[in-house]
Design an enzyme around this catalytic site. Structure first.
Site, PDB file in Angstrom:
ATOM      1  N   GLY A  20       0.823  -1.214   0.000  1.00  0.00           N
ATOM      2  CA  GLY A  20       0.000   0.000   0.000  1.00  0.00           C
ATOM      3  C   GLY A  20       0.857   1.263   0.000  1.00  0.00           C
ATOM      4  N   ARG A  24       7.292   1.900   1.394  1.00  0.00           N
ATOM      5  CA  ARG A  24       7.566   0.464   1.566  1.00  0.00           C
ATOM      6  C   ARG A  24       8.005  -0.138   0.221  1.00  0.00           C
ATOM      7  NH1 ARG A  24       5.016  -2.015   6.549  1.00  0.00           N
ATOM      8  NH2 ARG A  24       6.404  -0.902   7.935  1.00  0.00           N
ATOM      9  N   ARG A  43       2.593  11.977  -8.424  1.00  0.00           N
ATOM     10  CA  ARG A  43       1.809  12.209  -7.199  1.00  0.00           C
ATOM     11  C   ARG A  43       2.397  11.545  -5.960  1.00  0.00           C
ATOM     12  NH1 ARG A  43      -4.294  13.119  -7.891  1.00  0.00           N
ATOM     13  NH2 ARG A  43      -4.462  13.839 -10.025  1.00  0.00           N
ATOM     14  N   ARG A  87      -0.491  -8.486  -3.933  1.00  0.00           N
ATOM     15  CA  ARG A  87      -0.596  -7.464  -2.891  1.00  0.00           C
ATOM     16  C   ARG A  87       0.121  -7.968  -1.649  1.00  0.00           C
ATOM     17  NH1 ARG A  87      -2.386  -4.053   0.682  1.00  0.00           N
ATOM     18  NH2 ARG A  87      -3.794  -4.623   2.371  1.00  0.00           N
ATOM     19  N   SER A  90      -1.040  -5.342   5.275  1.00  0.00           N
ATOM     20  CA  SER A  90      -1.457  -5.706   6.622  1.00  0.00           C
ATOM     21  C   SER A  90      -2.974  -5.872   6.666  1.00  0.00           C
ATOM     22  CB  SER A  90      -1.009  -4.629   7.607  1.00  0.00           C
ATOM     23  OG  SER A  90      -1.608  -3.415   7.256  1.00  0.00           O
ATOM     24  N   ASP A 204      -3.188  -5.920  13.448  1.00  0.00           N
ATOM     25  CA  ASP A 204      -4.022  -5.582  14.608  1.00  0.00           C
ATOM     26  C   ASP A 204      -5.164  -6.581  14.702  1.00  0.00           C
ATOM     27  OD1 ASP A 204      -4.449  -3.455  12.270  1.00  0.00           O
ATOM     28  OD2 ASP A 204      -6.400  -3.966  13.102  1.00  0.00           O
ATOM     29  N   ARG A 217       6.217  -4.592  12.406  1.00  0.00           N
ATOM     30  CA  ARG A 217       5.586  -4.381  11.092  1.00  0.00           C
ATOM     31  C   ARG A 217       6.632  -4.481   9.998  1.00  0.00           C
ATOM     32  NH1 ARG A 217       0.314  -1.150  11.184  1.00  0.00           N
ATOM     33  NH2 ARG A 217      -0.274  -1.401  13.341  1.00  0.00           N
TER      34      ARG A 217
HETATM   35  N1  HPA Z   1      -9.384  -2.321   8.957  1.00  0.00           N
HETATM   36  C1  HPA Z   1      -9.138  -2.125   7.655  1.00  0.00           C
HETATM   37  N2  HPA Z   1      -7.958  -2.322   7.108  1.00  0.00           N
HETATM   38  C2  HPA Z   1      -6.947  -2.747   7.912  1.00  0.00           C
HETATM   39  C3  HPA Z   1      -7.141  -2.962   9.262  1.00  0.00           C
HETATM   40  C4  HPA Z   1      -8.426  -2.740   9.814  1.00  0.00           C
HETATM   41  O1  HPA Z   1      -8.652  -2.924  11.019  1.00  0.00           O
HETATM   42  N3  HPA Z   1      -5.946  -3.343   9.784  1.00  0.00           N
HETATM   43  C5  HPA Z   1      -5.067  -3.379   8.764  1.00  0.00           C
HETATM   44  N4  HPA Z   1      -5.671  -3.011   7.620  1.00  0.00           N
END
Ligand code: HPA
Length: 234
Positions: A20, A24, A43, A87, A90, A204, A217
């Site tokens: 994303g 990175r 951009r 892709r 996270s 998370d 991470r």
């Molecule tokens: N929500 C949406 N996208 C995410 C989250 C989440 O809690 N954690 C990592 N990407």
């Protein structure tokens, strides 16, 4: 050049890894590719092309969310001939059995997103991962002793979610995790006959509210790059 990508014809590889975050993409290109060359900075979105074990690869940011990924993936596929798109990102875990740092390989992704609903209307299209890529990624992660989960995920349009009822339904139906890009990537791959996979690590947890510290991470990200490269070429 396209509207959003400054690369010249031939500067994008057939295999593209898509984190994303553009920084990175830069970090991964400098760390894993031989002779990485910056091929896009329009951009502030960064793309790099180099080689990995002799294979040409581009690492290009997707931005956050399906509308952003859709712009880059459309142009990478239609204008630059990308055929394999992975892709790396996270996700937030939605099941108790899924822990922080675990690897998730998404077989499919459910979504309410507008890029899909605008086309399919009343049809609930089920976009899928490429089985060959998924199979290889599974064996690479397993060989490294990583905890892996394979199954359905949820691609949400919002990070700050106002629909807890929807998350509850996802959890009830075994959805492993939430992120914001995979469903559109898989849908575009289906439309244009490409191979796609989302390799995710849990940053998370929606049930326990735990979150990975930033050093972790970085190491999870590094693992995902290696899994993706090996899945694409090994
Ligand atoms: N929500 C949406 N996208 C995410 C989250 C989440 O809690 N954690 C990592 N990407």
């Amino acid at each position: 050049m396209t509207v959003h990508i400054g690369a010249k014809p031939g500067e994008i590889a057939e295999t593209v890894l898509m984190p994303g975050d553009p920084l990175r993409a830069k970090w991964a290109a400098e760390r894993f590719l031989e002779n990485p060359v910056c091929v896009n900075e329009v951009r502030g979105m960064l793309g790099f092309t180099g080689t990995w074990k002799g294979n040409r690869v581009t690492i290009h940011g997707s931005g956050m969310g399906m509308p952003s990924l859709s712009i880059y993936a459309n142009e990478l596929i239609k204008d630059y001939g990308a055929r394999t798109l992975i892709r790396i990102g996270s996700c937030g875990a939605m099941q108790e059995k899924v822990g922080l740092r675990d690897v998730i390989l998404a077989t499919t992704s459910s979504t309410l997103s507008t890029p899909s609903s605008g086309i399919f209307r009343e049809l609930n299209f089920a976009p899928w991962a490429d089985f060959g890529l998924l199979h290889k990624a599974y064996h690479v992660a397993e060989g490294r002793g990583m905890p892996i989960h394979v199954g359905g995920i949820y691609s949400s349009d919002v990070f700050y979610d106002e629909r807890p009822d929807l998350n509850e339904q996802m959890q009830r139906h075994g959805i492993l995790a939430v992120e914001m890009e995979a469903a559109e990537l898989y849908t575009l791959a289906a439309r244009y006959g490409c191979r796609a996979l989302a390799v995710l690590t849990v940053s998370d947890h929606l049930l326990t509210e735990e979150a990975l510290p930033s050093e972790d991470r970085q190491s999870s990200f590094s693992d995902m790059v290696e899994i993706a490269l090996e899945a694409a070429f090994a």
